[in-house]
Design a protein around this motif. Structure first.
Motif, PDB file in Angstrom:
ATOM      1  N   GLN A 287      36.681   3.344  -7.447  1.00 40.64           N
ATOM      2  CA  GLN A 287      37.365   4.491  -6.826  1.00 40.64           C
ATOM      3  C   GLN A 287      37.187   4.478  -5.303  1.00 40.64           C
ATOM      4  OE1 GLN A 287      35.987   8.128  -8.561  1.00 40.64           O
ATOM      5  NE2 GLN A 287      37.156   7.871 -10.443  1.00 40.64           N
ATOM      6  N   HIS A 288      36.163   3.775  -4.826  1.00 38.35           N
ATOM      7  CA  HIS A 288      35.952   3.745  -3.366  1.00 38.35           C
ATOM      8  C   HIS A 288      37.082   3.020  -2.644  1.00 38.35           C
ATOM      9  CE1 HIS A 288      31.980   5.588  -3.216  1.00 38.35           C
ATOM     10  NE2 HIS A 288      31.764   4.997  -4.383  1.00 38.35           N
ATOM     11  N   LEU A 289      37.787   2.141  -3.340  1.00 40.35           N
ATOM     12  CA  LEU A 289      38.922   1.436  -2.725  1.00 40.35           C
ATOM     13  C   LEU A 289      40.054   2.404  -2.412  1.00 40.35           C
ATOM     14  CD1 LEU A 289      38.963  -1.692  -5.066  1.00 40.35           C
ATOM     15  CD2 LEU A 289      38.087  -1.586  -2.728  1.00 40.35           C
TER      16      LEU A 289
ATOM     17  N   PHE B  55      33.004   9.419  -2.818  1.00 37.22           N
ATOM     18  CA  PHE B  55      31.913   9.594  -1.858  1.00 37.22           C
ATOM     19  C   PHE B  55      30.597   9.673  -2.626  1.00 37.22           C
ATOM     20  CE2 PHE B  55      29.543  12.481   1.162  1.00 37.22           C
ATOM     21  CZ  PHE B  55      29.472  11.569   2.203  1.00 37.22           C
ATOM     22  N   ASP B  56      29.615   8.868  -2.241  1.00 39.43           N
ATOM     23  CA  ASP B  56      28.301   8.859  -2.900  1.00 39.43           C
ATOM     24  C   ASP B  56      27.331   9.702  -2.079  1.00 39.43           C
ATOM     25  OD1 ASP B  56      29.328   7.092  -4.761  1.00 39.43           O
ATOM     26  OD2 ASP B  56      28.597   5.327  -3.680  1.00 39.43           O
ATOM     27  N   ILE B  57      26.718  10.668  -2.749  1.00 41.19           N
ATOM     28  CA  ILE B  57      25.983  11.720  -2.061  1.00 41.19           C
ATOM     29  C   ILE B  57      24.484  11.635  -2.339  1.00 41.19           C
ATOM     30  CG2 ILE B  57      25.637  14.240  -2.182  1.00 41.19           C
ATOM     31  CD1 ILE B  57      28.809  14.238  -2.471  1.00 41.19           C
TER      32      ILE B  57
ATOM     33  N   SER C 188      28.572   7.677 -15.882  1.00 45.01           N
ATOM     34  CA  SER C 188      27.387   6.835 -15.697  1.00 45.01           C
ATOM     35  C   SER C 188      26.898   6.812 -14.250  1.00 45.01           C
ATOM     36  CB  SER C 188      27.720   5.411 -16.129  1.00 45.01           C
ATOM     37  OG  SER C 188      28.864   4.954 -15.427  1.00 45.01           O
ATOM     38  N   ASP C 189      27.603   7.501 -13.353  1.00 47.65           N
ATOM     39  CA  ASP C 189      27.325   7.341 -11.916  1.00 47.65           C
ATOM     40  C   ASP C 189      27.038   8.718 -11.299  1.00 47.65           C
ATOM     41  OD1 ASP C 189      27.182   6.527  -9.313  1.00 47.65           O
ATOM     42  OD2 ASP C 189      29.082   5.431  -9.316  1.00 47.65           O
ATOM     43  N   LEU C 190      25.765   9.113 -11.300  1.00 48.41           N
ATOM     44  CA  LEU C 190      25.418  10.489 -10.910  1.00 48.41           C
ATOM     45  C   LEU C 190      25.641  10.814  -9.438  1.00 48.41           C
ATOM     46  CD1 LEU C 190      22.231  11.137 -13.092  1.00 48.41           C
ATOM     47  CD2 LEU C 190      24.649  11.380 -13.687  1.00 48.41           C
ATOM     48  N   PRO C 191      25.418   9.910  -8.493  1.00 50.86           N
ATOM     49  CA  PRO C 191      25.630  10.272  -7.078  1.00 50.86           C
ATOM     50  C   PRO C 191      27.098  10.249  -6.648  1.00 50.86           C
ATOM     51  CG  PRO C 191      24.066   8.433  -7.313  1.00 50.86           C
ATOM     52  CD  PRO C 191      24.780   8.583  -8.616  1.00 50.86           C
ATOM     53  N   HIS C 192      27.987   9.851  -7.540  1.00 50.84           N
ATOM     54  CA  HIS C 192      29.381   9.561  -7.179  1.00 50.84           C
ATOM     55  C   HIS C 192      30.289  10.771  -7.407  1.00 50.84           C
ATOM     56  CE1 HIS C 192      32.907   6.715  -7.069  1.00 50.84           C
ATOM     57  NE2 HIS C 192      33.437   7.618  -7.871  1.00 50.84           N
ATOM     58  N   PHE C 193      31.026  11.158  -6.371  1.00 47.69           N
ATOM     59  CA  PHE C 193      31.966  12.282  -6.441  1.00 47.69           C
ATOM     60  C   PHE C 193      33.367  11.803  -6.083  1.00 47.69           C
ATOM     61  CE2 PHE C 193      29.244  16.033  -6.993  1.00 47.69           C
ATOM     62  CZ  PHE C 193      28.012  15.412  -6.915  1.00 47.69           C
TER      63      PHE C 193
HETATM   64 ZN   LIG Z   1      30.467   5.740  -5.784  1.00 40.66          ZN
END
Ligand SMILES: [Zn+2]
Length: 249
Positions: free
Chosen positions: A182-184, A189-191, A214-219
């Motif tokens: 999704q960053h592409l 945004f990873d917080i 599966s990706d907790l810091p990822h919004f």
């Molecule tokens: Zn991310």
């Protein structure tokens, strides 16, 4: 997979979904971003093929750059404005919202390849040593482009030959396949403060939600109020004491 579902009706016009199982799987795991609203441009395919494919997409976007914490980061402009508003609101109550690192927002295709290889190479060596794969089979995988490797590796995982860092689960719980991050899209945004429920509440108010279980810091920026997310074909999933919005397919 129900292609008449609300999620499919809300995908961008001409959305390209490959017929292979890998693309369907990736759509389930990472697909919320494709129905993002609010004036942003979501990708119109599940997996970008290569660097040129990503660059061509990113060149069409309205992009803003901001210094957040100690990193200068880029997002689609609407998503950046919403993030800055969330950061300001958090600041008013003594909270902060900062990136985890220099790669917390925009990424290019080559960044995602390096991460992918860092999982694939050790896993190939491990499974050869365990006798689950021959050197020739591993070499055949290495000879493929990263785009071609994705379905091959997910198929091996169906037989229990896993590629996550700990070799006990799918690689997609460890790193996004090249071209599928999704960053592409400049909408992720990873917080650093992801464990704070108050921070998560403020982010949601500004249309930043959690969409990858599966990706907790990822919004992910989805561009609508929470009440609207169901109408876009997303469903709420509770996991790890927090809520995620994923495709209802
Ligand atoms: Zn991310």
């Amino acid at each position: 997979m129900d292609k008449n579902s609300s999620f499919f009706r809300n995908l961008p016009p001409g959305f390209a979904l490959g017929e292979d199982a890998a693309q369907h799987r990736l759509l389930r795991e990472y697909g919320a971003v494709f129905v993002a609203r609010g004036g942003v441009v979501p990708p119109s395919k599940v997996v970008f093929r290569d660097e040129d494919d990503v660059s061509e997409f990113q060149a069409r976007l309205a992009v803003s750059r901001s210094l957040i914490g100690s990193f200068s980061l880029e997002l689609q402009s609407v998503a950046m404005d919403a993030l800055l508003a969330a950061i300001a609101e958090a600041g008013d109550t003594g909270l902060s919202i900062t990136p985890r690192g220099a790669d917390s927002a925009r990424r290019n295709y080559n960044d995602t390849i390096e991460l992918w290889k860092s999982r694939v190479e050790p896993a190939l060596a491990h499974w050869i040593e365990k006798g689950r794969m021959t050197q020739a089979e591993a070499d055949a995988i290495r000879a493929l482009s990263p785009y071609e490797q994705v379905p091959e590796i997910l198929a091996l995982e169906d037989e229990g030959i896993y590629f996550a860092k700990d070799l006990s689960k799918s690689i997609i719980y460890s790193v996004a396949p090249p071209g599928a991050s999704q960053h592409l899209s400049l909408l992720a945004f990873d917080i650093a403060e992801f464990d704070d429920p108050s921070v998560r509440r403020i982010l949601a108010k500004h249309h930043w939600y959690q969409t990858v279980v599966s990706d907790l810091p990822h919004f992910t920026f989805l561009g609508v109020d929470e009440e609207e997310l169901g109408r876009l074909g997303l469903k709420r999933v509770s996991s790890n004491h927090r809520e995620f919005w994923v495709p209802d397919i």
